[in-house]
Each structure stands twice: as C-alpha cells, then as structure tokens.
Motif scaffolding. Structure first.
Motif, PDB file in Angstrom:
ATOM      1  N   GLY A 288       0.581  33.293  51.615  1.00 52.02           N
ATOM      2  CA  GLY A 288      -0.466  34.310  51.593  1.00 52.02           C
ATOM      3  C   GLY A 288      -0.587  35.101  52.879  1.00 52.02           C
ATOM      4  O   GLY A 288      -1.270  36.118  52.930  1.00 52.02           O
ATOM      5  N   GLU A 289       0.085  34.641  53.944  1.00 51.16           N
ATOM      6  CA  GLU A 289       0.020  35.341  55.226  1.00 51.16           C
ATOM      7  C   GLU A 289       0.972  36.537  55.211  1.00 51.16           C
ATOM      8  O   GLU A 289       2.134  36.404  54.822  1.00 51.16           O
ATOM      9  N   VAL A 290       0.476  37.693  55.646  1.00 51.85           N
ATOM     10  CA  VAL A 290       1.280  38.920  55.608  1.00 51.85           C
ATOM     11  C   VAL A 290       2.053  39.090  56.921  1.00 51.85           C
ATOM     12  O   VAL A 290       1.482  38.913  58.003  1.00 51.85           O
ATOM     13  N   LEU A 291       3.324  39.431  56.832  1.00 50.33           N
ATOM     14  CA  LEU A 291       4.132  39.676  58.036  1.00 50.33           C
ATOM     15  C   LEU A 291       3.636  40.929  58.749  1.00 50.33           C
ATOM     16  O   LEU A 291       3.487  41.985  58.138  1.00 50.33           O
ATOM     17  N   THR A 292       3.407  40.807  60.066  1.00 54.74           N
ATOM     18  CA  THR A 292       2.908  41.961  60.829  1.00 54.74           C
ATOM     19  C   THR A 292       3.819  42.280  62.013  1.00 54.74           C
ATOM     20  O   THR A 292       4.614  41.441  62.451  1.00 54.74           O
ATOM     21  N   GLY A 293       3.638  43.503  62.539  1.00 53.75           N
ATOM     22  CA  GLY A 293       4.383  43.927  63.714  1.00 53.75           C
ATOM     23  C   GLY A 293       4.032  43.088  64.940  1.00 53.75           C
ATOM     24  O   GLY A 293       4.890  42.837  65.787  1.00 53.75           O
ATOM     25  N   GLU A 294       2.783  42.624  65.016  1.00 55.14           N
ATOM     26  CA  GLU A 294       2.366  41.797  66.171  1.00 55.14           C
ATOM     27  C   GLU A 294       3.131  40.482  66.181  1.00 55.14           C
ATOM     28  O   GLU A 294       3.571  40.009  67.234  1.00 55.14           O
ATOM     29  N   GLN A 295       3.275  39.896  64.993  1.00 54.49           N
ATOM     30  CA  GLN A 295       4.025  38.629  64.927  1.00 54.49           C
ATOM     31  C   GLN A 295       5.459  38.838  65.396  1.00 54.49           C
ATOM     32  O   GLN A 295       5.997  38.040  66.162  1.00 54.49           O
ATOM     33  N   LEU A 296       6.067  39.930  64.941  1.00 55.55           N
ATOM     34  CA  LEU A 296       7.438  40.217  65.355  1.00 55.55           C
ATOM     35  C   LEU A 296       7.501  40.433  66.863  1.00 55.55           C
ATOM     36  O   LEU A 296       8.405  39.927  67.544  1.00 55.55           O
ATOM     37  N   ALA A 297       6.530  41.170  67.390  1.00 54.20           N
ATOM     38  CA  ALA A 297       6.514  41.491  68.822  1.00 54.20           C
ATOM     39  C   ALA A 297       6.510  40.221  69.667  1.00 54.20           C
ATOM     40  O   ALA A 297       7.043  40.206  70.786  1.00 54.20           O
TER      41      ALA A 297
END
Ligand SMILES: *Cc1c(COP(=O)(O)O)cnc(C)c1O
Length: 354
Positions: free
Chosen positions: A110-119
C-alpha cells in the motif's frame, strides 16, 4: 471457463488459429523474415530506436529478468532494486544468487513509491536500477518519470521489467531512457507462455553486454543478438509462439499499441467503477490497467475458489502474506465489458453467501 488472470489470459481467436497449425522448420529464409519483422514490430510497439537490440528467449519472464542481470552487470556494480512485492523480491534474489551487490528500496503493502525515497539512495554509488514497472503482486504502477529522472541524474542504467505493464500502461523506451525492457508472451500479448523478449539500448549493449562474460551458454545475449541480425536464434526457438507473436504484432501494428492500452484502461475503469458501487474495496495507490486488486478481508481464498468452482470464472489469487486479503482481477487479453458484468454478479452472490 473464463480467465481474469494475468497470464495465461483469454487468447484471441486469431492466435488460437495460429496455435493449431503444424509448425514449420525454422532455419529458412521465410522464418528469418518473420523474425526480423517480429523484431521491428516489437521495437516499434515500445518506441525503441533503430539501434536498440532485441533478444528472444524460449523461457518464462523470470528467465529474462535473470538473463538481463547476468548479461548487464557484474560484482563491480551495485544495483538498486525497487522491492514492493513478490516480483521486486525476485530481482533481489537474482542479484544475491549471482553475487551482484545490491540495495533494496522496500515498500510496505500500500506504500506509494516517491521521489524522496529514491533520493535517499542518490549517493550510494549505484550503477543500475531494477524495477518491475507494474508490481503485479499488488497492482501498483510505479511512476516511470520518477525512475527515469533519478537514473538520468545519477547515471544509473534503467532496467525495466514491463512484463505486466506492456500493452496495459504507457511505456516509451526512448523517451523514458530505458536501457533494458523485458516482456513475456503470456500477459497482454495473450499468447502461449514460454517466450520472453528483452530489448537492450545500444549504450547498454556496447558498455556492458559486449564486454561481460554472462557465465551462461543459453542466456548469453551476445550470441542471440548476433544471430538475430540474420533473423535467427542460436538454438531452436519457441517456433509456434513466435508465429503467434507475428500475427499479434501485425494486429497491434494496425490498431496501434495506444489503442490496446486505451481498451485495457476502459475495461479496468469500468470494472473499478462497478465494483466500487457494489461495495468492494479497491486500494488507493496508483494502479496498472493490467489488473484490479480487490481487498477482501480474510475471505479472498474462498472468493477465488467459489468463483472458479461454482461459476467457472478464474481471477488471480495471491500468494504469500496477501493470500487471504486480496484477489486480483485481470484485464489483459480477450475480455470485454460484458465479462465483467458476469464476474461482478458472481462476486456479489459469493459475498452475500459468506
Ligand atoms: C508475470 C510476471 C513475470 C514473469 O513470470 P514468469 O512466471 O516467469 O513468466 C515477471 N515479472 C512480472 C512483473 C510479472 O508480472
């Protein structure tokens, strides 16, 4: 029996007709011609440039995932794996088995992949990113723009398992800066299982594939790419599925991949609307058009079994932790709106009887 699965799926009558025919011998100019057309039409369908290379493997999709890793990376690399479910975990297992250093960006259900996580992985020295664009175990569709931007900015090769996204969701090999894209026959192409296709960018081919000893005889991309120049494969290919593919790609070429995607989108949208109206719960994260997960608190197994046994309607069950929490309703292949009316009626009847 009607399949609302993700692969194999309901096949088209034209494919079944091809599948019923006697196979030809394949070391012929005629078969080479078909293979070269397959390559060209496949590349066009993903918007790959002329200099991209194609590999046809007689194998399921997982073999192509493994082969892509083996042919493009070594122990000197460090890969970032997006692990948001069963297929992401499989990429991590492949890296571990082949002793290629990797890190995982793990997502809870249910957790959405975000740009912050990638960063957060920006300065970890990663050289490649492995992602299942549509994580089929949950239905989450990742935002390719985030992945492309991250890889471009930090100089990573972008390896996309598009096995369940191809034909269902928007993909553009060139625009999205994809270095390797993996597809297999039994999903949106709606062909027999057993054929996997990998498209490789010219830069990945030159920088890596040409220089790396894959350690495999069958799965070495160099020999496949060399043979395909003359429309051949190094070993006996899945002749029948390649003929099914040729017929299907001609259809896709005529209609345009965009129309196929829009049809799938329309069918998925219809099912989602109607299912929500009927009180079924659909997760809020971004979804692929390929399937709709339906949340069924602790009766998913019963729903799956009853639909199959009492109604002849086969949805996709989940394995692992989500086994009794969700069913996945597929929208790939030869399915139409009326099929979903029938399915929803049956789902309601089963739910009322529980
Ligand atoms: C279906 C699928 C595969 C391939 O599975 P196989 O059983 O090996 O064909 C790989 N990745 C994703 C995202 C898939 O949906």
């Amino acid at each position: 029996m009607k399949l609302f699965t993700v692969g194999p799926v309901e096949m088209y009558p034209e494919t079944l007709k091809v599948a019923a025919e006697q196979l030809p011998y394949f070391r012929t100019p005629e078969f080479s011609g078909i293979m070269l057309e397959n390559e060209e039409m496949f590349k066009a369908s993903i918007h790959a440039p002329k200099d991209a290379k194609t590999v046809f493997l007689t194998a399921s999709g997982t073999a192509a995932m493994e082969a892509a890793v083996m042919n493009c990376f070594t122990a000197e690399d460090k890969l970032l794996v997006i692990n948001g479910g069963g297929f992401g975990k499989r990429f991590a297992e492949i890296c571990a088995l082949h002793r290629i250093p990797y890190e995982e960006l793990c997502l809870e259900f249910g957790e959405v992949l975000t740009g912050e996580q990638l960063a957060g992985f920006a300065d970890h020295g990663c050289t490649g990113l492995l992602v299942n664009l549509h994580e089929t175990s949950t239905g989450q569709l990742y935002d390719i723009r985030l992945l492309t931007a991250f890889c471009r900015e930090h100089g990573l090769y972008l390896i996309v398992d598009a096995i369940s996204a191809y034909g269902a969701d928007e993909i553009d090999f060139e625009r999205d800066g994809i270095d390797a894209l993996i597809v297999s026959s039994q999903k949106a192409l709606a062909l027999s299982p057993g054929l996997a296709i990998v498209a490789v960018s010219d830069r990945l081919y030159r920088d890596r594939v040409m220089k790396i000893q894959s350690g495999s005889l069958y799965f070495d991309f160099k020999i496949h790419i060399e043979n395909l120049k003359r429309g051949q494969t190094p070993f006996t290919p899945a002749v029948g599925i390649l003929l099914e593919l040729h017929e299907r790609l001609l259809q896709i070429q005529e209609m345009g991949i965009e129309r196929l995607r829009k049809q799938t989108h329309a069918v998925a949208g219809y099912f989602r609307d109607q299912a929500s109206k009927a009180g079924f719960l659909i997760p809020k994260y971004p979804l692929s058009n390929a399937l709709t997960p339906v949340l069924l608190e602790s009766c998913a197994k019963e729903m799956y079994t009853r639909l199959k046994d009492d109604y002849g309607l086969v949805v996709t069950p989940n394995g692992g932790a989500l086994e009794n929490t969700i069913i996945r309703v597929g929208h790939l292949g030869n399915v139409v709106l009326e099929d979903y009316e029938e399915l929803l009626k049956a789902m309601k009847a089963v739910q009322e009887s529980l």
